[in-house]
Design an enzyme around this catalytic site. Structure first.
Site, short mmCIF file in Angstrom:
data_model
loop_
_atom_site.label_atom_id
_atom_site.label_comp_id
_atom_site.label_asym_id
_atom_site.label_seq_id
_atom_site.Cartn_x
_atom_site.Cartn_y
_atom_site.Cartn_z
N GLU A 45 0.83 -1.21 0.00
CA GLU A 45 0.00 0.00 0.00
C GLU A 45 0.87 1.27 0.00
O GLU A 45 0.52 2.26 -0.66
CB GLU A 45 -0.94 -0.01 1.20
CG GLU A 45 -1.93 -1.17 1.22
CD GLU A 45 -2.74 -1.30 -0.06
OE1 GLU A 45 -3.00 -0.26 -0.71
OE2 GLU A 45 -3.09 -2.43 -0.42
N ASP A 77 3.28 -4.49 -5.82
CA ASP A 77 3.84 -5.75 -5.31
C ASP A 77 5.37 -5.67 -5.30
O ASP A 77 6.01 -6.17 -4.36
CB ASP A 77 3.39 -6.93 -6.17
CG ASP A 77 1.97 -7.38 -5.85
OD1 ASP A 77 1.46 -7.03 -4.76
OD2 ASP A 77 1.36 -8.07 -6.69
#
Length: 279
Positions: free
Chosen positions: A152, A211
């Protein structure tokens, strides 16, 4: 056929095409004018706002987003745990930024939400990061929590919110131009569908980029980045392997994200994962 009918139809088509071309050019030129350099990576990006505007937007939206998930989690120890892991990631980020000779203009805050049903984590532009109790309770190691939060943080660092807003403005303009050129409702609907598909692709690319950030930041903070693979297993288990086809979803399937994370691990650590990292 009445005299001049075909000529009037051709004139109407030409006018629509001229308006459509004008709309498309304006949208494209406006998009090109949004270029800024990312203060952390140094890459040139098309974004719709400044970092300060992103921070202000995130702070303004944070209370409403928390309220949608039942507010903050009532357990202060659990909230402190999320803060602690987030802080460790930010210290690792500071080291990364120093090496890259960049700057970090964003202001990060971490929030554990009460929601026991929705398995999710998300970030608002500028640095407001959230994870729901439903996801937090399923994580098995602190490294997995670091991977979720690092992912995030990556959305914020890559300025995905500001990028997507700029792209949405562009596609909205192009969709409008296509609708004008087609001159009927079916053309407008087709153009809208194409615009949605483009924005879905951008969303999938953003997830994979984040990611990669998750792997980098997790390792930078002293956690084993392979914990990200465990997070994907948890997400896949939570959905039962089901869900919409990947081409119709903004998120790649967890199994495909696992394969991508394995590639990132090999490229970042060609000699293998360092020993002594926290699980």
């Amino acid at each position: 056929m009445p005299f001049g009918f075909g000529r009037r139809s051709n004139s109407g088509l030409k006018l629509r095409l001229m308006i459509a071309v004008g709309l498309a050019l304006f949208s494209f030129i406006s998009y090109l004018s949004t270029g800024q350099r990312n203060p952390i990576t140094g890459e040139k990006q098309r974004v719709a706002m400044s970092p300060d505007q992103e921070i202000a937007l995130g702070l303004q939206a944070a209370p409403e987003m928390a309220a949608q998930h039942g507010g903050l989690h009532p357990d202060p120890q659990a909230r402190a745990h999320v803060d602690q892991v987030g802080g460790r990631l930010l210290r690792g980020l500071d080291d990364y930024v120093r090496v890259k000779q960049g700057t970090n203009p964003f202001q990060f805050e971490f929030h554990l939400l009460k929601d026991p049903q929705t398995i999710n984590a998300f970030a608002l532009p500028g640095g407001q990061v959230f994870i729901t109790a439903a996801l937090y309770s399923r994580l098995q190691t602190e490294g997995q929590l670091a991977g979720v939060l690092g992912h995030e943080i990556g959305h914020v660092l890559s300025r995905h919110g500001a990028q997507r807003l700029a792209k949405q403005k562009l596609t909205s303009g192009l969709v409008g131009a296509a609708g004008v050129a087609g001159g009927d409702i079916s053309s407008a609907h087709l153009a809208q569908a194409i615009g949605q598909m483009l924005n879905m692709k951008y969303g999938r690319d953003d997830e994979l980029e984040s990611d990669r950030w998750g792997v980098l930041l997790t390792a930078q903070a002293g956690y084993d980045p392979r914990a990200m693979l465990g997070v994907m297993e948890i997400l896949d288990e939570a959905t039962g392997g089901n869900g919409p086809p990947e081409m119709m979803s903004t998120h790649p399937k967890p199994a495909n994200r696992q394969a991508y994370i394995q590639e990132v691990l090999r490229s970042v650590f060609p000699d293998g994962i360092p020993e002594g990292l926290d699980p």
